[in-house]
Design a protein around this motif. Structure first.
Motif, PDB file in Angstrom:
ATOM      1  N   ARG A 183       0.825  -1.209   0.000  1.00 44.76           N
ATOM      2  CA  ARG A 183       0.000   0.000   0.000  1.00 44.76           C
ATOM      3  C   ARG A 183       0.857   1.255   0.000  1.00 44.76           C
ATOM      4  O   ARG A 183       0.647   2.178  -0.805  1.00 44.76           O
ATOM      5  N   ASP A 184       1.860   1.287   0.870  1.00 45.84           N
ATOM      6  CA  ASP A 184       2.699   2.477   0.998  1.00 45.84           C
ATOM      7  C   ASP A 184       3.551   2.704  -0.256  1.00 45.84           C
ATOM      8  O   ASP A 184       3.750   3.852  -0.684  1.00 45.84           O
ATOM      9  N   LEU A 185       4.056   1.626  -0.849  1.00 47.20           N
ATOM     10  CA  LEU A 185       4.836   1.761  -2.074  1.00 47.20           C
ATOM     11  C   LEU A 185       3.972   2.279  -3.214  1.00 47.20           C
ATOM     12  O   LEU A 185       4.393   3.166  -3.983  1.00 47.20           O
ATOM     13  N   ALA A 186       2.774   1.746  -3.363  1.00 47.53           N
ATOM     14  CA  ALA A 186       1.888   2.194  -4.435  1.00 47.53           C
ATOM     15  C   ALA A 186       1.504   3.659  -4.241  1.00 47.53           C
ATOM     16  O   ALA A 186       1.451   4.441  -5.211  1.00 47.53           O
ATOM     17  N   ASN A 187       1.256   4.057  -3.010  1.00 44.53           N
ATOM     18  CA  ASN A 187       0.961   5.471  -2.736  1.00 44.53           C
ATOM     19  C   ASN A 187       2.158   6.357  -3.053  1.00 44.53           C
ATOM     20  O   ASN A 187       2.006   7.466  -3.582  1.00 44.53           O
ATOM     21  N   ALA A 188       3.361   5.885  -2.747  1.00 39.53           N
ATOM     22  CA  ALA A 188       4.574   6.680  -2.981  1.00 39.53           C
ATOM     23  C   ALA A 188       4.765   6.991  -4.461  1.00 39.53           C
ATOM     24  O   ALA A 188       5.338   8.034  -4.812  1.00 39.53           O
ATOM     25  N   PHE A 189       4.292   6.097  -5.343  1.00 39.67           N
ATOM     26  CA  PHE A 189       4.440   6.321  -6.779  1.00 39.67           C
ATOM     27  C   PHE A 189       3.167   6.872  -7.420  1.00 39.67           C
ATOM     28  O   PHE A 189       3.007   6.841  -8.630  1.00 39.67           O
ATOM     29  N   GLY A 190       2.284   7.398  -6.583  1.00 41.92           N
ATOM     30  CA  GLY A 190       1.135   8.135  -7.094  1.00 41.92           C
ATOM     31  C   GLY A 190       0.028   7.292  -7.668  1.00 41.92           C
ATOM     32  O   GLY A 190      -0.804   7.789  -8.446  1.00 41.92           O
ATOM     33  N   PRO A 204       8.907   7.131 -12.357  1.00 47.05           N
ATOM     34  CA  PRO A 204      10.364   7.255 -12.426  1.00 47.05           C
ATOM     35  C   PRO A 204      11.066   6.030 -11.879  1.00 47.05           C
ATOM     36  O   PRO A 204      10.559   5.358 -10.971  1.00 47.05           O
ATOM     37  N   ARG A 205      12.214   5.701 -12.456  1.00 48.78           N
ATOM     38  CA  ARG A 205      13.016   4.572 -11.977  1.00 48.78           C
ATOM     39  C   ARG A 205      14.441   4.773 -12.468  1.00 48.78           C
ATOM     40  O   ARG A 205      14.666   5.372 -13.533  1.00 48.78           O
ATOM     41  N   TYR A 206      15.380   4.284 -11.699  1.00 52.66           N
ATOM     42  CA  TYR A 206      16.779   4.360 -12.131  1.00 52.66           C
ATOM     43  C   TYR A 206      17.490   3.077 -11.736  1.00 52.66           C
ATOM     44  O   TYR A 206      17.677   2.192 -12.557  1.00 52.66           O
ATOM     45  N   TYR A 207      17.885   2.947 -10.478  1.00 52.85           N
ATOM     46  CA  TYR A 207      18.594   1.731 -10.059  1.00 52.85           C
ATOM     47  C   TYR A 207      17.726   0.500 -10.273  1.00 52.85           C
ATOM     48  O   TYR A 207      18.195  -0.544 -10.726  1.00 52.85           O
ATOM     49  N   PHE A 208      16.441   0.611  -9.946  1.00 50.68           N
ATOM     50  CA  PHE A 208      15.531  -0.519 -10.100  1.00 50.68           C
ATOM     51  C   PHE A 208      14.792  -0.474 -11.436  1.00 50.68           C
ATOM     52  O   PHE A 208      13.594  -0.769 -11.505  1.00 50.68           O
TER      53      PHE A 208
END
Length: 396
Positions: A94-101, A217-221
């Motif tokens: 939940r928190d990860l999905a919220n973090a990416f909008g 957005p993504r870079y390392y992952f």
């Protein structure tokens, strides 16, 4: 008596001795032919360990890093996603999905329980871009019906299924390709019996295609970078070289469990966890203890409710101070209410019997009540004996 330090936590777990040796003796630069050979062999073996024909990536991170990548690579801001949460790690989705909008739709089950497939069916509409779930919720000791969930998701043409199986792989039967799981995630410090520091995943062609249109957005992952590098026998960035050596040794050990076949070894590893968990549940019930997830218990670990009036922290402390054994307390709002004994990875019959015998002494000490020593152990032995008899009959 002499005390040996022992981990009975659902991660990190005890390290395989052969992996320790491989890790300690490995000194190869990551841009050499020798490391490329190891890297390619490990990626090929990981397909057999997971049970998939899809590409596998192994990255230097904890499992949460690849969980983050499974959001950033597959979604765009504003995408509607369905998160199934029944514990601390479901809440991480939940928190990860919220973090990416993402536009997060939640289906929540009480801690220690699992989800209604009917409720998932009702909320799984055509505009849901991805479903995120755990195979086993290690904060509560619950197991989720991944096969049932996958069947529902597969009926939706544009919906991806992402499974955090960090404690599920190697403890739970998961037919990744047959069920249509698009991304499944694991971690090195669980059933693979090596230290923390590597996370891995397998990714379906549907998921690779989604990455071309995802806008987060993504870079390392950035999984596309890793796939391109892996095709040349390399990682996009500096890999954890010594951990790769340990991983190679662990996969060889699992292959030996299967008499030379890695997939058979994986099944043996799962059976080992299932039996240790069944033994522990039998002992807990015999000792008058209540399971925290009685209707859907996982094999990776067993979560046991603390006796009435006893803070589970006292149980964790007594295990550590008397036996130098580390079991896990509850997490978050469950802290003080339950303790967790792991069965994931490098545990055997004697480990299981030993921790259950210790549990009897711990209960007597923290509750002040008399305990029938051997009662829990005897129940566990009966579970083991029945399983051994069934195996013997099946082998005839």
């Amino acid at each position: 008596m002499l005390r040996k330090s022992r981990l009975f936590t659902p991660g990190p777990t005890p390290i395989l001795p052969a992996a320790q040796t491989a890790m300690a003796s490995f000194a190869v630069h990551h841009r050499t032919a020798d490391f490329r050979a190891l890297f390619q062999r490990v990626l090929a073996d990981m397909k057999d360990f997971i049970g998939t024909q899809n590409d596998v990536l192994v990255l230097a991170s904890s499992g949460t890093g690849v969980m983050e990548g499974a959001v950033s690579n597959l979604t765009s801001p504003g995408d509607r996603v369905l998160v199934l949460t029944a514990g601390k790690f479901g809440e991480r989705w939940r928190d990860l999905a919220n973090a990416f909008g993402c536009n997060v739709e939640l289906i929540s089950a009480p801690y220690g329980q699992t989800f209604s497939l009917d409720e998932i069916r009702q909320k799984l509409t055509a505009d849901v871009r991805a479903v995120y779930v755990q195979a086993t919720e290690s904060s509560t000791g619950a197991r989720h019906d991944v096969q049932g969930i996958a069947k529902l998701v597969r009926a939706m043409d544009a919906t991806l299924l992402v499974v955090d199986a960090i404690t599920g792989l190697g403890t739970t039967r998961l037919d990744v390709d047959g069920w249509g799981i698009d991304v499944i995630i694991g971690g090195s410090q669980k059933a693979l019996m090596i230290p923390p520091g590597l996370a891995y995943c397998t990714i379906s062609e549907r998921a690779w295609k989604r990455m071309e249109s995802a806008k987060s957005p993504r870079y390392y992952f950035d999984f596309r970078k890793e796939r391109k590098a892996a095709a040349k026998g390399e990682s996009a960035y500096t890999p954890a070289t010594s951990l790769f050596a340990a991983l190679g040794a662990a996969l060889d050990f699992i292959r030996q469990m299967g008499n030379g076949d890695l997939a058979t070894g994986r099944e043996a590893l799962v059976n080992n966890a299932e039996l240790a968990a069944a033994m522990t549940r039998g002992a807990a019930k015999e000792l008058g203890l209540k399971l925290f997830a009685p209707s859907c218990p996982a094999a990776a670990l067993t979560a046991i409710q603390s006796p009435a009036g006893i803070d589970s922290g006292a149980i964790v402390k007594e295990f550590r101070e008397t036996f130098s054994a580390v079991v896990a307390n509850g997490q978050g709002e469950m802290k003080g209410k339950l303790f967790r004994i792991a069965h994931i990875g490098y545990y055997d019959y004697l480990d299981t019997i030993g921790i259950l015998a210790a549990l009897e002494h711990v209960l007597g000490s923290v509750t002040g009540n008399s305990v029938e020593y051997g009662a829990g152990v005897r129940a566990a032995q009966h579970v083991y004996a029945r399983a051994a008899e069934q195996q013997s009959v099946g082998a005839r």
